[in-house]
Scaffold this motif. Structure first.
Motif, PDB file in Angstrom:
ATOM      1  N   VAL A   1     -16.164 -19.795 -71.257  1.00 57.34           N
ATOM      2  CA  VAL A   1     -14.891 -19.933 -71.954  1.00 57.34           C
ATOM      3  C   VAL A   1     -15.181 -20.776 -73.180  1.00 57.34           C
ATOM      4  N   LYS A   2     -14.749 -20.277 -74.342  1.00 57.01           N
ATOM      5  CA  LYS A   2     -14.960 -20.994 -75.598  1.00 57.01           C
ATOM      6  C   LYS A   2     -13.690 -20.950 -76.424  1.00 57.01           C
ATOM      7  N   GLY A   3     -13.643 -21.815 -77.462  1.00 54.81           N
ATOM      8  CA  GLY A   3     -12.482 -21.809 -78.335  1.00 54.81           C
ATOM      9  C   GLY A   3     -11.766 -23.145 -78.395  1.00 54.81           C
ATOM     10  N   GLY A   4     -12.306 -24.134 -77.666  1.00 52.96           N
ATOM     11  CA  GLY A   4     -11.693 -25.466 -77.726  1.00 52.96           C
ATOM     12  C   GLY A   4     -11.638 -25.998 -79.157  1.00 52.96           C
ATOM     13  N   GLY A   5     -12.632 -25.540 -79.962  1.00 52.74           N
ATOM     14  CA  GLY A   5     -12.683 -25.958 -81.366  1.00 52.74           C
ATOM     15  C   GLY A   5     -12.027 -24.959 -82.308  1.00 52.74           C
ATOM     16  N   ALA A   6     -11.336 -23.982 -81.776  1.00 56.06           N
ATOM     17  CA  ALA A   6     -10.535 -23.002 -82.557  1.00 56.06           C
ATOM     18  C   ALA A   6     -11.390 -22.061 -83.394  1.00 56.06           C
ATOM     19  N   ALA A   7     -12.687 -21.968 -83.076  1.00 50.65           N
ATOM     20  CA  ALA A   7     -13.604 -21.146 -83.889  1.00 50.65           C
ATOM     21  C   ALA A   7     -14.055 -19.884 -83.163  1.00 50.65           C
TER      22      ALA A   7
ATOM     23  N   ILE B   1     -27.060 -20.615 -81.501  1.00 50.22           N
ATOM     24  CA  ILE B   1     -26.931 -21.858 -80.733  1.00 50.22           C
ATOM     25  C   ILE B   1     -25.461 -22.281 -80.766  1.00 50.22           C
ATOM     26  N   ASP B   2     -24.840 -22.452 -79.596  1.00 50.63           N
ATOM     27  CA  ASP B   2     -23.438 -22.843 -79.572  1.00 50.63           C
ATOM     28  C   ASP B   2     -23.101 -23.562 -78.271  1.00 50.63           C
ATOM     29  N   GLY B   3     -21.974 -24.273 -78.292  1.00 49.52           N
ATOM     30  CA  GLY B   3     -21.528 -24.973 -77.094  1.00 49.52           C
ATOM     31  C   GLY B   3     -20.610 -24.082 -76.280  1.00 49.52           C
ATOM     32  N   ALA B   4     -19.978 -24.665 -75.284  1.00 47.70           N
ATOM     33  CA  ALA B   4     -19.008 -23.944 -74.455  1.00 47.70           C
ATOM     34  C   ALA B   4     -18.033 -24.943 -73.847  1.00 47.70           C
ATOM     35  N   ASP B   5     -16.848 -24.444 -73.517  1.00 50.89           N
ATOM     36  CA  ASP B   5     -15.893 -25.292 -72.796  1.00 50.89           C
ATOM     37  C   ASP B   5     -16.115 -25.165 -71.292  1.00 50.89           C
ATOM     38  N   GLU B   6     -16.546 -23.964 -70.863  1.00 47.58           N
ATOM     39  CA  GLU B   6     -16.946 -23.736 -69.469  1.00 47.58           C
ATOM     40  C   GLU B   6     -18.089 -22.727 -69.472  1.00 47.58           C
TER      41      GLU B   6
ATOM     42  N   ARG C   1     -15.086 -16.263 -85.087  1.00 50.72           N
ATOM     43  CA  ARG C   1     -16.339 -16.193 -85.837  1.00 50.72           C
ATOM     44  C   ARG C   1     -17.537 -16.512 -84.936  1.00 50.72           C
ATOM     45  N   GLU C   2     -17.306 -17.342 -83.899  1.00 53.25           N
ATOM     46  CA  GLU C   2     -18.389 -17.618 -82.948  1.00 53.25           C
ATOM     47  C   GLU C   2     -18.823 -16.330 -82.261  1.00 53.25           C
ATOM     48  N   LYS C   3     -17.837 -15.516 -81.854  1.00 54.89           N
ATOM     49  CA  LYS C   3     -18.175 -14.270 -81.149  1.00 54.89           C
ATOM     50  C   LYS C   3     -18.838 -13.284 -82.117  1.00 54.89           C
TER      51      LYS C   3
ATOM     52  N   GLY D   1     -23.168 -22.382 -84.044  1.00 55.79           N
ATOM     53  CA  GLY D   1     -21.815 -22.391 -83.519  1.00 55.79           C
ATOM     54  C   GLY D   1     -20.980 -23.540 -84.056  1.00 55.79           C
ATOM     55  N   THR D   2     -20.018 -23.983 -83.222  1.00 62.05           N
ATOM     56  CA  THR D   2     -19.067 -25.019 -83.653  1.00 62.05           C
ATOM     57  C   THR D   2     -18.788 -25.989 -82.509  1.00 62.05           C
ATOM     58  N   GLY D   3     -18.565 -27.234 -82.860  1.00 59.78           N
ATOM     59  CA  GLY D   3     -18.167 -28.221 -81.849  1.00 59.78           C
ATOM     60  C   GLY D   3     -19.003 -29.488 -81.934  1.00 59.78           C
ATOM     61  N   SER D   4     -18.642 -30.463 -81.092  1.00 58.45           N
ATOM     62  CA  SER D   4     -19.307 -31.768 -81.175  1.00 58.45           C
ATOM     63  C   SER D   4     -20.761 -31.691 -80.702  1.00 58.45           C
ATOM     64  N   THR D   5     -21.074 -30.819 -79.760  1.00 60.93           N
ATOM     65  CA  THR D   5     -22.476 -30.707 -79.307  1.00 60.93           C
ATOM     66  C   THR D   5     -23.299 -29.987 -80.374  1.00 60.93           C
ATOM     67  N   VAL D   6     -22.726 -28.946 -80.960  1.00 62.87           N
ATOM     68  CA  VAL D   6     -23.404 -28.239 -82.049  1.00 62.87           C
ATOM     69  C   VAL D   6     -23.635 -29.173 -83.240  1.00 62.87           C
TER      70      VAL D   6
ATOM     71  N   SER E   1     -20.784 -31.257 -67.283  1.00 62.19           N
ATOM     72  CA  SER E   1     -19.341 -31.173 -66.950  1.00 62.19           C
ATOM     73  C   SER E   1     -18.764 -29.786 -67.263  1.00 62.19           C
ATOM     74  N   LYS E   2     -19.495 -28.981 -68.044  1.00 59.22           N
ATOM     75  CA  LYS E   2     -18.977 -27.654 -68.444  1.00 59.22           C
ATOM     76  C   LYS E   2     -19.262 -26.588 -67.375  1.00 59.22           C
ATOM     77  N   GLN E   3     -20.095 -26.902 -66.382  1.00 53.76           N
ATOM     78  CA  GLN E   3     -20.466 -25.899 -65.370  1.00 53.76           C
ATOM     79  C   GLN E   3     -19.336 -25.687 -64.384  1.00 53.76           C
TER      80      GLN E   3
HETATM   81  O1  DER Z   1     -14.765 -24.239 -79.564  1.00 55.19           O
HETATM   82  C1  DER Z   1     -15.871 -23.927 -79.091  1.00 55.19           C
HETATM   83  O2  DER Z   1     -16.139 -22.783 -78.669  1.00 55.19           O
HETATM   84  C2  DER Z   1     -16.900 -24.999 -78.928  1.00 55.19           C
HETATM   85  O3  DER Z   1     -18.192 -24.466 -78.929  1.00 55.19           O
HETATM   86  C3  DER Z   1     -16.603 -25.688 -77.609  1.00 55.19           C
HETATM   87  O4  DER Z   1     -16.576 -24.684 -76.649  1.00 55.19           O
HETATM   88  C4  DER Z   1     -17.605 -26.735 -77.235  1.00 55.19           C
HETATM   89  O5  DER Z   1     -17.285 -27.861 -77.961  1.00 55.19           O
HETATM   90  P1  DER Z   1     -17.895 -29.282 -77.570  1.00 55.19           P
HETATM   91  O6  DER Z   1     -19.398 -29.129 -77.711  1.00 55.19           O
HETATM   92  O7  DER Z   1     -17.307 -30.191 -78.616  1.00 55.19           O
HETATM   93  O8  DER Z   1     -17.462 -29.608 -76.178  1.00 55.19           O
END
Ligand code: DER
Length: 223
Positions: free
Chosen positions: A93-99, A80-85, A102-104, A27-32, A120-122
């Motif tokens: 809910v995802k998309g904070g990273g604008a991806a 493997i991917d992160g989430a905003d909620e 392609r993530e879906k 996936g995409t994001g700082s946790t990924v 904090s995402k729960q």
């Molecule tokens: O944009 C995304 O969907 C990311 O996966 C986001 O939901 C999580 O990003 P973070 O790990 O930087 O909080």
């Protein structure tokens, strides 16, 4: 431990779901990004990765992990991917990273979606985080009006004062004020509005597992 250390913990924990010999969905994001760093230690055990963004592709390639075209694979053992909620059923809910688009797409290829996040995402109900929606630019205002009819306030995501352009050349609306009590129904409804490319509700592609980092350690939630 700091937020960064929590992300590193959960990024490492996700390695347990990577199957040697199998292509992994990333996936995409700082946790990924922490997962990608950890994945480098397994680069000789996997054929490569299918990536969900140009940003993740760059990071994977920089660590010597081959990035393969999604059309080259029938299915993936794991994504493997992160989430905003994330709610109590693994809807996200995802998309904070604008991806989100392609993530879906990559999530849909995978047999198992493992979400890596900090506690904090729960949430009980999705919608506190502004909902990202990727849209064809010419449809943005009509889609914003449709969200307003649902009590949402949509704003165009800007980057350096200009509309952010996604990897797919489209724009993103962030919708505040929604309370998404039926994620599956909401995703299906918004998906068919003309001009919607992807709505950032991942209910049809929900997580099966969530590795949740908290100061008490990593919790494994199964959905
Ligand atoms: O944009 C995304 O969907 C990311 O996966 C986001 O939901 C999580 O990003 P973070 O790990 O930087 O909080």
């Amino acid at each position: 431990s700091t937020q960064d250390e929590l992300k590193a913990q959960v990024g490492r924990a996700a390695l347990a779901y990577v199957v040697p010999g199998q292509i992994v969905g990333v996936g995409t994001g700082s946790t990924v990004n922490k997962f990608i760093e950890a994945l480098a230690s397994m680069r000789d055990q996997i054929p490569g990765a299918v990536s969900s963004s140009l940003a993740s592709t760059e990071r994977l390639q920089a660590l010597g992990i081959p990035v393969l075209d999604a059309n080259e694979v029938e299915s993936l053992a794991v994504y493997i991917d992160g989430a905003d909620e994330i709610d109590g059923k693994g809807h996200m809910v995802k998309g904070g990273g604008a991806a989100l688009t392609r993530e879906k797409i990559v999530a849909a290829l995978a047999r198992q979606f493992v979400c890596i996040a900090d506690a904090s995402k729960q949430v009980e109900v999705l919608g506190r985080f502004p909902l990202p929606v990727e849209v064809i630019p010419m449809a943005a205002q009509r889609i914003a009006r449709s969200f307003a009819a649902l009590g949402g306030e949509a704003t165009l995501r800007l980057k350096d004062g200009q509309p952010l352009v996604t990897d797919n050349g489209q724009h993103i609306l962030d919708v505040r004020g929604l309370r998404i009590t039926d994620p599956l129904g909401f995703e299906s409804e918004v998906n068919q509005w003309p001009g919607v490319v992807t709505v950032g509700v991942f209910a049809h592609q929900r997580a099966n597992v969530c590795l949740l980092a908290s100061p008490a350690g990593v919790q494994t939630l199964l959905f």
